[in-house]
Every structure is written in C-alpha cells, then in structure tokens.
Design an enzyme around this catalytic site. Sequence first.
Site, PDB file in Angstrom:
ATOM      1  N   ASP A 289      22.910  26.857  39.655  1.00 56.94           N
ATOM      2  CA  ASP A 289      22.755  25.668  39.979  1.00 56.94           C
ATOM      3  C   ASP A 289      22.006  24.735  38.815  1.00 56.94           C
ATOM      4  O   ASP A 289      21.265  25.415  38.015  1.00 56.94           O
ATOM      5  CB  ASP A 289      22.143  25.317  41.525  1.00 56.94           C
ATOM      6  CG  ASP A 289      21.833  23.778  41.742  1.00 56.94           C
ATOM      7  OD1 ASP A 289      22.740  23.140  41.783  1.00 56.94           O
ATOM      8  OD2 ASP A 289      20.736  23.492  42.027  1.00 56.94           O
TER       9      ASP A 289
ATOM     10  N   GLY B  16      26.992  21.070  42.329  1.00 53.34           N
ATOM     11  CA  GLY B  16      27.578  19.983  42.979  1.00 53.34           C
ATOM     12  C   GLY B  16      28.296  18.788  42.155  1.00 53.34           C
ATOM     13  O   GLY B  16      29.020  17.992  42.594  1.00 53.34           O
TER      14      GLY B  16
ATOM     15  N   ASN C 199      23.351  23.475  49.591  1.00 54.51           N
ATOM     16  CA  ASN C 199      24.388  23.682  49.106  1.00 54.51           C
ATOM     17  C   ASN C 199      24.643  24.995  48.053  1.00 54.51           C
ATOM     18  O   ASN C 199      25.781  25.202  47.753  1.00 54.51           O
ATOM     19  CB  ASN C 199      25.180  22.614  48.297  1.00 54.51           C
ATOM     20  CG  ASN C 199      23.974  22.077  46.878  1.00 54.51           C
ATOM     21  OD1 ASN C 199      23.041  22.504  47.057  1.00 54.51           O
ATOM     22  ND2 ASN C 199      24.893  21.522  45.979  1.00 54.51           N
TER      23      ASN C 199
END
Length: 272
Positions: free
Chosen positions: A10, A46, A222
Amino acid sequence: MTRIKLIATDVDGTFLNSQRQYNHTRFDQQLTRLTAAGIHFVVASGNHLGHLEKVFAPTPRVQTFVAENGSLIVNQGQTLLETPVDATVVKQVVTAILADVTLRPQVLRLSGAHGTYINQTDQPTDAKSQAYFFNNVVRVPDLTQVHDTIYKINGEWPNESIQQLAAKLNARFPGQINAMASGFGSIDIVAAHMNKAIGLTELAKTWHIDPSEIAAFGDNDNDREMLAHVGLGVAMQNGTDSVKQVANLITPADNDHDGVLDVIEAILADEV
C-alpha cells in the site's frame, strides 16, 4: 517459510511517510537486489493510476500497479485487467448517497478511466490533499450523468464514522458493492467482488506466483483482505487494529521510520 517471489505494498500510511515521501536512494538499491533475486515489486493502492505513477516517478523501475483497490491492474504501461463498477449500480449508489442526509459526504467522487469526477458544488475538506491525490479532476453538474468506465466511488466523511458508514453502505447494497474505509476520513466503493487481494491474485497468476509466495504491506481496512490472503501479511506499526488482527507480522518501525523498507531488507536477507 515459503520463498517470497512478490512484494506488494500500500502507499499512504504504509510506504510513504507523513510527509508523503520515501527514501529514494535506499529503495532504489533494494529494487536492484529484488530484481537480482527474482522478486517482483508491486504497488497495491486505492488511488488512481495517474497519482501512483507520479508518486513513484523518482524510482521509474516501479512499473506494476494494482490501482483502485484492485479494479485496475497495469504492468509496464499495459492494462492487464479492469473491473469497473456496473454503470447502473454507480447511478443507484450515487443517487442514494446524495439523497440521504445520514450518508451524504462532504465530497463525492467517481474515479474513472478518463478522470476523477466531482460535483461542481462540492468542496473538499482539504483542498491541498485533493490536489495531491487527484491530478485529473473533472467538475460536472450531475454525477449520475457521467459516462465513463468507473472503477471506484469515493467519498469523504468524518473519520470517526467511516467504518460504520462503510458497513451501512454494504448493507444498503448487498451483493452490489464493496465499501471499505481507506484512511483520512475516506471510503472507497468498488465492485462487490473486488478488493486488493483479488487484483493482486490475478496479477500473480500471470507470473505463476502462488499467494503463499507473496508478502504484502498495509495499514488500513482496505488492506485487510490482501494481508489475510498472502503468505506474509505485514501490518504497519501505525496501522489500524483491524489490519493488525489479520497480519502475520507487524513492522518494528512505523511509516515515518522506513517500516516497509526495513522488512524488505529482512526478506532479502531471508530473515522472515
């Protein structure tokens, strides 16, 4: 443990520090060693593709992106997979959110193939952050009339309420969407069956890599599915409790102190 063949990370709150920077020199040296060891490096975020390419421009060898929470996978400039939200579902969700005062956010966005669409009257809580995260903003009079491939619906709410609101949205549209907290008071809404774990798995298949051979880093809700799905799920020291609960390892250092790079070093040394 099984030898790691792919490392996925991420970005915000994980790879980047609080100043939205990373150690270019150290990471570039690690990329050389990862390549020599036959280990792929993947960005799993994301965020939309254009933003990720900008973030990693200082280390241009990074060319593989699982963007939009898995909904768009690009390698070496080529789209390998895209999973947009159904256009009818987009319209239904946007209409419901804007009509319900308990759901309506400060700002609502549609992340599409050709732009990030925002209503003309919406004002972000933090204009500088919006300019940082979205470098392709298109102002429109009506989000329900946008005609584009939409990978994600994104909204900003008070940070303390986003987990509950995500659950409420999923209950409101069962089997149609996957709403998840993504940090900074933001919720991402993607196709029902989509998340970073699915996108990363599909990418790994093209390289004949099993999920057990993947290490993944994350800090927020997420990232949960991705960390739970891989062989070595690594939660950030600064991550949420829900992410730490599914992780195999928590970084000894946080994102402000090279937490990801330290664990990559340990992977290269075969110490984890």
